[in-house]
Design a protein around this motif. Structure first.
Motif, mmCIF file in Angstrom:
data_model
loop_
_atom_site.group_PDB
_atom_site.id
_atom_site.type_symbol
_atom_site.label_atom_id
_atom_site.label_comp_id
_atom_site.label_asym_id
_atom_site.label_seq_id
_atom_site.Cartn_x
_atom_site.Cartn_y
_atom_site.Cartn_z
ATOM 1 N N TRP B 6 0.829 -1.206 0.000
ATOM 2 C CA TRP B 6 0.000 0.000 0.000
ATOM 3 C C TRP B 6 0.864 1.257 0.000
ATOM 4 O O TRP B 6 0.391 2.352 -0.298
ATOM 5 N N GLY B 7 2.133 1.096 0.361
ATOM 6 C CA GLY B 7 3.083 2.205 0.326
ATOM 7 C C GLY B 7 4.486 1.645 0.188
ATOM 8 O O GLY B 7 4.833 0.682 0.880
ATOM 9 N N VAL B 8 5.275 2.179 -0.746
ATOM 10 C CA VAL B 8 6.602 1.632 -1.040
ATOM 11 C C VAL B 8 7.683 2.711 -1.018
ATOM 12 O O VAL B 8 8.855 2.439 -1.238
ATOM 13 N N ARG B 9 7.280 3.959 -0.758
ATOM 14 C CA ARG B 9 8.189 5.098 -0.898
ATOM 15 C C ARG B 9 8.879 5.364 0.431
ATOM 16 O O ARG B 9 8.226 5.384 1.469
ATOM 17 N N MET B 14 5.414 11.060 -2.235
ATOM 18 C CA MET B 14 5.635 11.796 -3.477
ATOM 19 C C MET B 14 4.382 11.753 -4.353
ATOM 20 O O MET B 14 3.805 10.698 -4.586
ATOM 21 N N CYS B 15 3.992 12.932 -4.832
ATOM 22 C CA CYS B 15 2.773 13.053 -5.621
ATOM 23 C C CYS B 15 3.142 13.454 -7.048
ATOM 24 O O CYS B 15 4.214 13.997 -7.283
ATOM 25 N N GLY B 16 2.221 13.194 -7.979
ATOM 26 C CA GLY B 16 2.431 13.675 -9.343
ATOM 27 C C GLY B 16 2.678 12.555 -10.337
ATOM 28 O O GLY B 16 2.810 11.386 -9.972
ATOM 29 N N ARG B 17 2.758 12.959 -11.606
ATOM 30 C CA ARG B 17 2.801 12.008 -12.709
ATOM 31 C C ARG B 17 4.030 11.110 -12.708
ATOM 32 O O ARG B 17 4.000 10.027 -13.275
ATOM 33 N N ASN B 18 5.120 11.570 -12.115
ATOM 34 C CA ASN B 18 6.364 10.798 -12.177
ATOM 35 C C ASN B 18 6.399 9.620 -11.212
ATOM 36 O O ASN B 18 7.362 8.866 -11.174
ATOM 37 N N PHE B 19 5.342 9.489 -10.395
ATOM 38 C CA PHE B 19 5.382 8.473 -9.336
ATOM 39 C C PHE B 19 4.146 7.579 -9.363
ATOM 40 O O PHE B 19 3.756 7.019 -8.352
ATOM 41 N N LEU B 20 3.508 7.479 -10.534
ATOM 42 C CA LEU B 20 2.217 6.776 -10.589
ATOM 43 C C LEU B 20 2.350 5.258 -10.639
ATOM 44 O O LEU B 20 1.537 4.556 -10.057
ATOM 45 N N ARG B 21 3.347 4.745 -11.325
ATOM 46 C CA ARG B 21 3.409 3.289 -11.495
ATOM 47 C C ARG B 21 3.924 2.567 -10.262
ATOM 48 O O ARG B 21 3.407 1.525 -9.873
ATOM 49 N N TYR B 22 4.942 3.093 -9.599
ATOM 50 C CA TYR B 22 5.430 2.444 -8.370
ATOM 51 C C TYR B 22 4.702 2.974 -7.143
ATOM 52 O O TYR B 22 4.541 2.288 -6.157
ATOM 53 N N GLY B 23 4.238 4.211 -7.226
ATOM 54 C CA GLY B 23 3.432 4.756 -6.137
ATOM 55 C C GLY B 23 4.221 5.678 -5.240
ATOM 56 O O GLY B 23 5.435 5.529 -5.072
ATOM 57 N N GLY B 24 3.527 6.660 -4.657
ATOM 58 C CA GLY B 24 4.194 7.683 -3.854
ATOM 59 C C GLY B 24 3.953 7.579 -2.369
ATOM 60 O O GLY B 24 4.515 8.354 -1.591
ATOM 61 N N ASN B 25 3.114 6.635 -1.940
ATOM 62 C CA ASN B 25 2.832 6.535 -0.506
ATOM 63 C C ASN B 25 3.983 5.920 0.272
ATOM 64 O O ASN B 25 4.688 5.044 -0.230
ATOM 65 N N THR B 26 4.127 6.351 1.514
ATOM 66 C CA THR B 26 5.189 5.821 2.375
ATOM 67 C C THR B 26 4.749 4.466 2.962
ATOM 68 O O THR B 26 3.578 4.101 2.918
ATOM 69 N N PRO B 27 5.716 3.715 3.557
ATOM 70 C CA PRO B 27 5.551 2.280 3.790
ATOM 71 C C PRO B 27 4.293 1.779 4.502
ATOM 72 O O PRO B 27 3.899 2.284 5.550
#
Lengths: 304, 278
Positions: B6-9, B14-27
């Motif tokens: 559910w979170g891998v960052r 991190m928000c925005g188009r550059n982080f959509l496939r891996y995801g921007g949510n924290t662990p």
């Protein structure tokens, strides 16, 4: 003078496909005078990108930064440990917040970098921090900015700021509940509590002071977290709707109202509808309503 | 056993188009047994998305039961806690387990996170669910509703975090985030023991190898360290985890492509979104 929105979201950052257009980072707005002088409003997660921009454009020269905090809830301060200029020796960072929001500001800010929460404690950070406690109604100046703190209605206290420079003015009114059902004090509210006559008088005074403080302001950035039907369920959360913001701004003769501090559940499509809907409502009330997006730059004051 | 990220960052959402496939949510990671028992690791911002999912189940009716393991209490691993909706439904029984930070306790630390100045919740006592907070000692073994969990302390900069070896349905998942060894090619024996023969090793790989030089000592691993553990422990699959906030989707793609080139085992980068079947 212009303002740049680095974080427009309330409560917590919201990554993902549903927020790419309006942005997912939390509260942070940059105010720049024509001379290039800058003050920063709030240090939510949007502050990280602003810090990177400053590092890239500042040529690595240590500078003095001014960060005005509305209050010290996490979504308004958690970008601070990730503000790159803080790691450049010689940098000075002045942080301002109200006495009501934190008894002593330094331990509160140092508290978020305790080893339990963050790898580097505030006292080891290269930048020199200074902390200023502000009081509603007592104005002060930062470079060419005249700053007036304004009391708001939020759990544990929050202050807004009216900032005047270059012959125009912008106000930052976050976070605040409206001034009707709830008077926020310094205790936990599980729901509505009955108001005493004294509470009603206090709310009336807060509202009157806010309307007076915003009189003829060019641009007002306002906490409009909730849609009206959401507010009805959570009136004790300390946030307003666009209607609340519009009512205050229309009464104050404000030219432009910026909807801000969007609820995490409001996806881009909802935000489009909300923006269109309130643009019309604003026009009918004689107020230009703009909906904040991350990255948006807005000129403040009458067009030249 | 099924698993969902559910979170891998790492460090920062991190928000925005550059982080959509891996995801921007924290662990935040969710594990499910065949019988539907559930275990969650960490409460970064990913937990706010997990919460929405759980509220459509028995948790929305106050009938949920959940164990949550915390690797440590750095903010990116707990910042979703105040917004984890199941905490606000009376009747839910939720147990949070984690090691005491140096000089404090787990409960005092979480209480401090919700202190009145920082949070309108103003304290753990205002969570309406039945929430218990249990300090654990790394090195001990836990039995958590169908999950057998071995724990160990691993180095993380100037402190340490708790790593987990989780066994359920005859499969083993090892969770090693956030960790940095003295040398990338010399993982600590505790880490290798925890990952021994694991079906899936989830490992901190915040830095691409070429970035690691000037980030040594920050408490996080380069990809090479994750490989060193997988190799020494004979892990069957490796998932790179706790991506740098500066790593865009394209940058992570490049790291994975590079890593796959000479890997004897399958290697992937953790991505938000779907259930992996073990």
């Amino acid at each position: 003078m212009d303002i740049t929105f680095w974080g427009v979201r309330g409560s917590y950052p919201v990554p993902g496909a549903a927020t790419v257009r309006y942005g997912g980072q939390t509260s942070c707005v940059e105010v720049r005078a024509d001379s290039g002088a800058r003050v920063i409003l709030d240090a939510g997660t949007g502050l990280r990108a602003l810090g990177q921009r400053i590092s890239r454009t500042g040529g690595g020269v240590p500078a003095r930064h001014h960060i005005l905090l509305s209050h010290v809830h996490w979504d308004h301060i958690q970008g601070l440990p990730f503000f790159e200029p803080a790691y450049v020796p010689g940098t000075q960072i002045a942080v301002y917040s109200s006495v009501a929001a934190a008894d002593e500001l330094r331990p509160v800010i140092a508290g978020i970098t305790r080893h339990e929460f963050f790898p580097m404690p505030l006292e080891s950070v290269p930048a020199q921090f200074e902390f200023h406690e502000v009081e509603p109604g007592l104005g002060f100046t930062i470079d060419e900015f005249q700053v007036m703190p304004i009391a708001l209605n939020h759990p544990f206290g929050a202050v807004g700021y009216r900032i005047t420079a270059d012959g125009s003015s912008v106000a930052y009114i976050a976070d605040t509940a409206p001034f009707t059902e709830v008077l926020h004090k310094r205790h936990f509210l599980n729901g509505l509590e009955p108001l005493t006559n004294e509470d009603r008088a206090t709310l009336g005074q807060l509202r009157a002071d806010l309307v007076r403080s915003l009189r003829d302001c060019d641009t007002v950035v306002y906490d409009t977290h909730f849609l009206p039907h959401e507010y009805e369920k959570f009136p004790h959360y300390g946030h307003s709707t666009p209607d609340h913001g519009l009512e205050i701004c229309a009464e104050s003769g404000v030219r432009c109202l910026v909807l801000y501090h969007h609820a995490p559940s409001h996806d881009d499509d909802m935000m489009d509808d909300l923006a269109a809907d309130y643009r019309q409502k604003g026009a009918a009330a004689g107020v230009d309503i703009v909906t904040a997006r991350e990255g948006m730059v807005l000129a403040v004051g009458a067009p030249a | 056993m099924r698993l969902r990220f559910w979170g891998v960052r790492g460090s920062f959402a991190m928000c925005g188009r550059n982080f959509l496939r891996y995801g921007g949510n924290t662990p935040c990671v969710e594990l499910l047994t065949r019988d539907g028992e559930r275990l969650v690791i960490d409460l970064g911002t990913g937990a706010t998305e997990l919460a929405k999912h759980l509220m459509k189940t028995e948790f929305g009716k106050g009938k949920g039961r959940l164990n949550i393991l915390l690797s440590h209490t750095h903010l990116d691993h707990i910042q979703g806690l105040p917004f984890f909706a199941p905490f606000f439904i009376p009747g839910n029984r939720i147990r949070i387990l984690g090691a005491d930070p140096a000089g404090s306790t787990l409960e005092a630390t979480l209480q401090n996170q919700l202190a009145p100045c920082y949070s309108p919740l103003e304290g753990l006592e205002n969570l309406n669910a039945y929430v218990t907070i249990d300090s654990i000692v790394p090195g001990t073994t836990l039995e958590l509703d169908g999950f057998h969990v071995q724990t160990a302390a691993v180095p993380h900069g100037n402190m340490w975090t708790t790593a987990f070896r989780i066994t359920a349905d005859d499969h083993v998942v090892t969770f090693l985030s956030d960790v940095e060894y003295a040398q990338p090619d010399q993982p600590s024996p505790e880490a290798i023991a925890l990952a021994q023969g694991a079906d899936l090793l989830i490992h901190d790989a915040m830095h691409a190898d070429h970035e690691y030089g000037h980030r040594r000592g920050w408490g996080h691993s380069p990809v090479a360290a994750a490989f060193a553990v997988a190799r020494a422990a004979g892990a069957k699959r490796l998932i790179l985890y706790h991506h740098s906030p500066d790593a865009t989707d394209a940058m992570i793609d490049a790291v994975v492509a590079d890593a796959q080139k000479d890997s004897p085992i399958p290697v992937f980068a953790a991505a938000e979104g779907t259930y992996l079947e073990l």
